[in-house]
Every structure is written in structure tokens, then in C-alpha cells.
Design a protein around this motif. Structure first.
Motif, mmCIF file in Angstrom:
data_model
loop_
_atom_site.group_PDB
_atom_site.id
_atom_site.type_symbol
_atom_site.label_atom_id
_atom_site.label_comp_id
_atom_site.label_asym_id
_atom_site.label_seq_id
_atom_site.Cartn_x
_atom_site.Cartn_y
_atom_site.Cartn_z
ATOM 1 N N HIS A 80 0.821 -1.207 0.000
ATOM 2 C CA HIS A 80 0.000 0.000 0.000
ATOM 3 C C HIS A 80 0.860 1.264 0.000
ATOM 4 C CE1 HIS A 80 -2.659 -3.145 1.378
ATOM 5 N NE2 HIS A 80 -3.661 -2.392 0.984
ATOM 6 N N ILE A 127 -7.668 -7.134 -1.218
ATOM 7 C CA ILE A 127 -6.735 -6.768 -0.156
ATOM 8 C C ILE A 127 -5.804 -5.650 -0.628
ATOM 9 C CG2 ILE A 127 -4.796 -7.626 1.222
ATOM 10 C CD1 ILE A 127 -6.369 -10.291 1.368
ATOM 11 N N ARG A 128 -5.451 -5.683 -1.904
ATOM 12 C CA ARG A 128 -4.547 -4.644 -2.412
ATOM 13 C C ARG A 128 -5.192 -3.265 -2.451
ATOM 14 N NH1 ARG A 128 -0.908 -6.527 -7.532
ATOM 15 N NH2 ARG A 128 -0.499 -8.655 -6.883
ATOM 16 N N VAL A 129 -6.483 -3.207 -2.797
ATOM 17 C CA VAL A 129 -7.082 -1.869 -2.928
ATOM 18 C C VAL A 129 -7.586 -1.318 -1.600
ATOM 19 C CG1 VAL A 129 -7.692 -2.138 -5.358
ATOM 20 C CG2 VAL A 129 -9.358 -2.755 -3.611
ATOM 21 N N THR A 130 -7.803 -2.197 -0.625
ATOM 22 C CA THR A 130 -8.272 -1.733 0.682
ATOM 23 C C THR A 130 -7.209 -0.844 1.318
ATOM 24 O OG1 THR A 130 -9.299 -3.864 0.917
ATOM 25 C CG2 THR A 130 -9.168 -2.537 2.876
ATOM 26 N N PRO A 131 -7.631 0.230 1.982
ATOM 27 C CA PRO A 131 -6.625 1.043 2.667
ATOM 28 C C PRO A 131 -5.860 0.184 3.677
ATOM 29 C CG PRO A 131 -8.712 2.187 2.599
ATOM 30 C CD PRO A 131 -8.966 0.814 2.068
ATOM 31 N N GLU A 132 -4.577 0.428 3.762
ATOM 32 C CA GLU A 132 -3.720 -0.322 4.675
ATOM 33 C C GLU A 132 -4.213 -0.156 6.110
ATOM 34 O OE1 GLU A 132 0.486 -1.563 5.418
ATOM 35 O OE2 GLU A 132 -1.440 -2.517 5.400
ATOM 36 N N GLY A 133 -4.213 -1.235 6.859
ATOM 37 C CA GLY A 133 -4.611 -1.143 8.252
ATOM 38 C C GLY A 133 -6.041 -1.594 8.487
ATOM 39 N N ARG A 169 -1.427 7.664 -2.368
ATOM 40 C CA ARG A 169 -1.220 6.248 -2.590
ATOM 41 C C ARG A 169 -1.361 5.974 -4.080
ATOM 42 N NH1 ARG A 169 -5.256 1.593 -0.793
ATOM 43 N NH2 ARG A 169 -4.172 0.089 -2.084
ATOM 44 N N ARG A 191 -7.836 -4.260 8.772
ATOM 45 C CA ARG A 191 -7.524 -5.682 8.864
ATOM 46 C C ARG A 191 -8.728 -6.553 9.217
ATOM 47 N NH1 ARG A 191 -1.732 -6.095 9.353
ATOM 48 N NH2 ARG A 191 -1.107 -4.641 7.732
ATOM 49 N N GLU A 216 -11.216 -1.035 10.224
ATOM 50 C CA GLU A 216 -10.205 -1.148 11.261
ATOM 51 C C GLU A 216 -10.879 -1.553 12.564
ATOM 52 O OE1 GLU A 216 -6.366 1.596 12.293
ATOM 53 O OE2 GLU A 216 -8.305 2.517 12.087
ATOM 54 N N MET A 236 0.663 1.452 10.208
ATOM 55 C CA MET A 236 -0.536 1.403 9.371
ATOM 56 C C MET A 236 -1.805 1.704 10.171
ATOM 57 S SD MET A 236 -0.071 -1.633 10.771
ATOM 58 C CE MET A 236 -0.986 -2.968 11.475
ATOM 59 N N GLY A 237 -2.849 2.032 9.436
ATOM 60 C CA GLY A 237 -4.152 2.226 10.044
ATOM 61 C C GLY A 237 -4.310 3.603 10.652
#
Lengths: 310, 199
Positions: free
Chosen positions: A85, B150-156, A186, B158, B175, A114-115
Motif C-alpha cells: 500500500h 486486499i490490495r485496494v483496501t486502505p492499509e490497516g 497512494r 484488517r 479497522e 498502518m491504520g
């Protein structure tokens, strides 16, 4: 003391030694020499009044000389994580672009950045970032995150902070940032579109200004010795530096340098480094173990601290 | 249904919407998913830490058998089956299956387009091979879809929910602990897509 200006020379390998010899005669410094095939890149510091002489020599060699305002600046490019990402595209392109005007960049991926709610940085990471001159944080595309959530990653960072992100924000809107550059959010592709390149140009320009400000602050109370001079002395007195395979074995910073030799083995040798004036480096600088691997970090004291400058 | 007949990205802030549209396009093309996807809708709510996606898939190719990708020739006297390959992209799968059945020692590949099998019973084996499934695009598609999500979802983000049924795919990520209504909203998005999406 002569004012030194940073320049980048690009030209053929043939006879480039002439340029190096000339520079040594003039009292300038070669910061980095990269030979790629038949081409050579030299990053150098030239005494301001001698620039025309060096330019003439460079023209004779059919080389190109451009100003490299970020020479001698070590920049930390911090990405919240190492996941796809954030890497490789935006963060790597930023790091690469900052190297064009001469900067040395290190990429740092935080372990748990992250997050929105859970992101944090560790003390070790903060100290590592603080070893650099400038930190560039590469954030994503949501203004809400950049304004409200991510600035907690800046806590404990004492060096100037540059933030990149997608939305078009003003620097004042991002708490804690010294500069915000938009349009680099991004991405899953290499940055190559016109607006992306112009955003990178804006970033380089902004970072250059910050570096200039630091230099101006420094000029009011100059360093006890020039980092470039320490670099040259280390090359002369610690021959082992020539066997180091890491890129930029001696990395210049605005107020010191990083020596990529193991601390335990070499710190005494570095501390005892002698100058013609009869002082040793330990009198002029703080020498400590770097957070990066086992390297040696030299932070030069200012003139007011030491009482004199050489 | 044409590929990407509907491609909606919704977010409260217009420029952010554009960034995500670009990210989704990039990942669709790098995973070669464009031909498989008919309609797609994504809703972003960063303030709630919420990412919702609904996808309606097109009919993708049916299972691929050996005869679809290669010609076979039986040589009973030499105890051999010779396979001449027509579609190169399935060679890895084909070889994998053959190795498993006959052992690597009995398979040789004299050139890029030819595979020979040594077997005691070439006729019967050839009949079996004819209908052997070499690849199932749906299986590969499922893997790619999950990877894409999973690739396009914002990081974090989960905490994830995903549903893959027939030609429908729903993905919700956050999140925080997922709320039921978020999944229901994604379901409603899918229904809207089935009806043809918002024009």
C-alpha cells in the motif's frame, strides 16, 4: 572561510581525473563518485569563486554541471509500513527523486505505522529518524487521516518534517508538519504523469528551501569544522573506509556525517582523527553509535560550543 | 454484460474518489481482472474506517481440458503419448498435473511446444487425458479477486468480510469490529448492481 557550493557533474569517464585533480588544487571536495559504464557522476563542493574555472574544465570534457542543492543532506523517507500500500511506488519514487539534486536518502518503513487508530512509532524508530537532517513522511489519500490521525507519528521527531499525501491541503492544516506537498498519494503505478512529476519537483524545491534555512541558521553559529573536511580526513587516515561496500560509505549531513564502519572496532580511531591544526575530532564533535546498523554517527559541535573553528 | 459496464467509486470528498479510482484501475489491470468483471461499486468512508466493495462478475471461461489446449497423438508401439501444445499459458498447470500422475521421470519436453509421456498403456491413458481438467479459471479468479480486494483496501483495515457466490463478490473491510449494517449495505450495493447500477 571559503564558501563552498554543491554541484553535480555528469560526463564521460575519459579524463575525468583532470576534474578531480583541479578540484583538489582549488580546495574543493568530492563527496561522491559513481561510475556507471562509460559515464561518471561526481557530486562535489566547489569554492564559490572558482566555479567558472571548474565549469571551463567541465566544458572541455564535454560534461554537464548542474547545481545540486541537496548535496550533503541526509533525508529519511518514512513510509507507514512496508506493505504494497505504501511501497514501492510512491515512497520509492520520492526517495529516488530527492537523490537527483544530490541528497542521500534512507527509506524507513515503520513496523506498526498502518491504520488510523492503531498506528504508532517506536522509540527506536524515532531516534533513527532523528539522526537525519530532514524527514519526509509519505502518507496516503485521505485528508481525514493526514489531518487527524497520522500526525501522532511525528511525536518526538526533532528534525524538520515534510509530509506528502494525495489531497490538496495547506501546510498549516497538517499539525506538526513544516511542509505539506499534495498530489503524491497512494498509487499503484510509477509516478510519471505530468502532475505527479510537478508535485515531485515541488517537493524537491520545498526540501531544498528547508535545507537552505538550516544552513542559514548554521551560518549564524558555524560548525567547528566542515563535514566535508572531516570526510576527507577520514579517507586519508582510516584506509579501511575504502573497503566498505555500502553505498556512500561516508554520508554527509548538514551538521555531521555517518561513517559506515562498525562502531566498536573503529570509534577510537575516528575519535583520535587529527587535523593539521593539532586538534582531534573528539574535541570538535560528538561521536556516537548510530541507530542504523552499527555505524558511527558524528555530530559536529558548533563554534560557540568549542570556542574556535578550524 | 460488457467489461466494467459500471465502475462507481463513492466517497465524500471528490479528489479522494479519483485517487481510489486510479488505484482500483491499476490493480485491476495488473491482476488482469478487467475482462472478468462486469460491474463494480466501491464506497469509501474514511471517517468510519470503512471500505465496501461489490462486484458482479461476467461469465468467465469454463474449465479447460487437455483437448482445449493441445493435440494428442498416441504411439502404442513406442508406448508414448505426444502432446503438441496450442495454448502456451496453460503449460505450467498441465505439466504439474502430468508430473503428479506419471512422475517426472516419465515426462520429457523436447521443445517448448511438445510434451512426451512414456506409459505402458498409452491408449487408455490418452482417453483419460483427453478429458482431464487442466485449469479452472474460476479458481484462479477467486484467488485474484481476494488478492485484488486486499490490495485496494486502505492499509490497516484488517477486519474483513468477504463473500463469493456464483458471479457475486462482496468485500467489506474496516479497522474496527464490523457492523452488521455495513455488510447489509454492501449487499444492497450488489443488488443495485444486479439491477444495472445507477446510471
Amino acid at each position: 572561510m571559503a564558501v563552498l557550493r554543491p554541484y553535480l557533474y555528469t560526463g564521460g569517464v575519459h579524463k575525468h581525473g583532470l576534474l578531480i585533480e583541479l578540484l583538489e588544487d582549488l580546495g574543493g571536495y568530492i563527496i561522491q563518485k559513481v561510475v556507471t559504464g562509460t559515464e561518471v557522476n561526481l557530486i562535489m563542493l566547489i569554492p564559490e569563486k572558482d566555479i567558472p574555472i571548474v565549469k571551463k574544465q567541465s566544458d572541455e570534457l564535454l560534461g554537464m554541471m548542474v547545481e545540486a542543492p541537496l548535496t550533503g543532506v541526509e533525508i529519511a523517507v518514512v513510509s507507514p509500513t512496508l506493505a504494497s500500500h505504501h511501497l514501492p511506488h510512491s515512497a520509492c519514487d520520492i526517495a529516488e527523486y530527492l537523490r537527483h539534486p544530490g541528497a542521500n536518502t534512507n527509506m524507513i518503513g515503520l513496523a506498526r505505522g498502518m491504520g488510523r487508530r492503531v498506528s504508532l512509532s517506536m522509540d527506536y524508530e524515532r531516534r533513527l529518524i532523528n539522526e537525519h537532517d530532514i524527514a519526509v513522511f509519505t502518507f496516503g489519500s485521505f485528508s481525514d487521516c493526514i489531518i487527524n490521525k497520522k500526525p501522532k507519528l511525528f511525536e518526538g521527531i526533532e528534525i524538520p518534517i515534510v509530509v506528502t499525501g494525495g489531497p490538496d491541503l495547506k501546510t498549516e492544516e497538517v499539525p506538526g508538519a513544516d511542509l505539506y506537498v499534495g498530489d503524491i498519494g497512494r498509487t499503484s503505478h510509477r509516478l510519471r504523469k505530468a502532475e505527479e512529476i510537478s508535485a515531485l519537483d515541488k517537493l524537491n524545491e520545498g526540501v531544498g528551501k528547508i535545507a537552505d534555512n538550516i544552513r542559514k541558521q548554521q551560518a549564524k553559529d558555524p560548525l567547528a569544522v566542515l563535514p566535508a573536511r572531516v570526510m576527507k580526513e577520514i579517507e586519508n587516515q582510516v584506509p579501511e573506509i575504502r573497503t566498505v561496500l555500502s553505498p556512500a560509505p561516508l554520508t554527509l549531513q548538514l551538521n555531521g556525517l555517518r561513517v559506515k564502519l562498525p562502531y566498536d572496532e573503529f570509534h577510537e580511531k575516528i575519535e583520535k582523527l587529527e587535523f593539521d591544526e593539532g586538534v582531534t575530532l573528539s574535541e570538535l564533535a560528538n561521536i556516537s553509535k548510530s541507530k542504523m546498523k552499527n555505524y558511527i554517527l558524528i555530530k559536529i559541535k558548533s563554534k560557540s560550543d568549542v570556542g574556535f573553528a578550524i | 454484460m460488457d467489461p466494467l459496464e459500471v465502475f462507481d467509486v463513492e466517497s465524500a470528498i471528490a479528489p479522494e474518489q479519483e485517487f481510489y479510482r486510479k488505484i482500483i484501475e491499476d490493480n485491476l489491470s495488473s491482476l488482469k481482472l478487467v475482462p472478468a468483471i462486469g460491474r463494480i461499486k466501491v464506497v469509501l468512508r474514511p471517517e468510519d474506517s470503512l471500505f465496501q466493495m461489490a462486484i458482479l462478475l461476467r461469465d468467465v471461461g469454463t474449465r479447460v481440458t487437455t483437448t482445449d489446449i493441445a493435440d494428442m497423438e498416441v504411439k502404442p508401439i513406442a508406448s508414448q503419448i505426444i502432446i503438441s501444445i496450442k495454448k502456451e499459458q496453460y503449460i505450467p498447470e498441465l505439466l504439474g498435473k502430468l508430473w503428479e500422475r506419471y512422475g517426472k521421470a516419465n515426462i520429457s519436453q523436447p521443445d517448448r511446444w511438445t510434451v512426451t509421456i512414456s506409459t505402458d498403456n498409452p491408449r487408455a491413458e490418452a482417453a483419460f487425458l483427453k478429458d482431464m481438467m487442466v485449469a479452472d479459471p474460476r479458481h484462479r479468479l477467486h484467488e485474484n479477486l481476494v488478492d485484488f480486494a486486499i490490495r485496494v483496501t486502505p492499509e490497516g483495515f484488517r477486519v474483513r468480510y468477504h463473500l463469493y457466490k456464483g458471479n457475486q463478490f462482496i468485500f467489506v473491510a474496516s479497522e474496527e469490529a464490523l457492523k452488521h449494517e455495513w455488510i447489509e449495505e454492501a449487499g444492497a450495493m450488489l443488488e443495485e448492481l444486479t439491477k444495472g447500477g445507477k446510471k
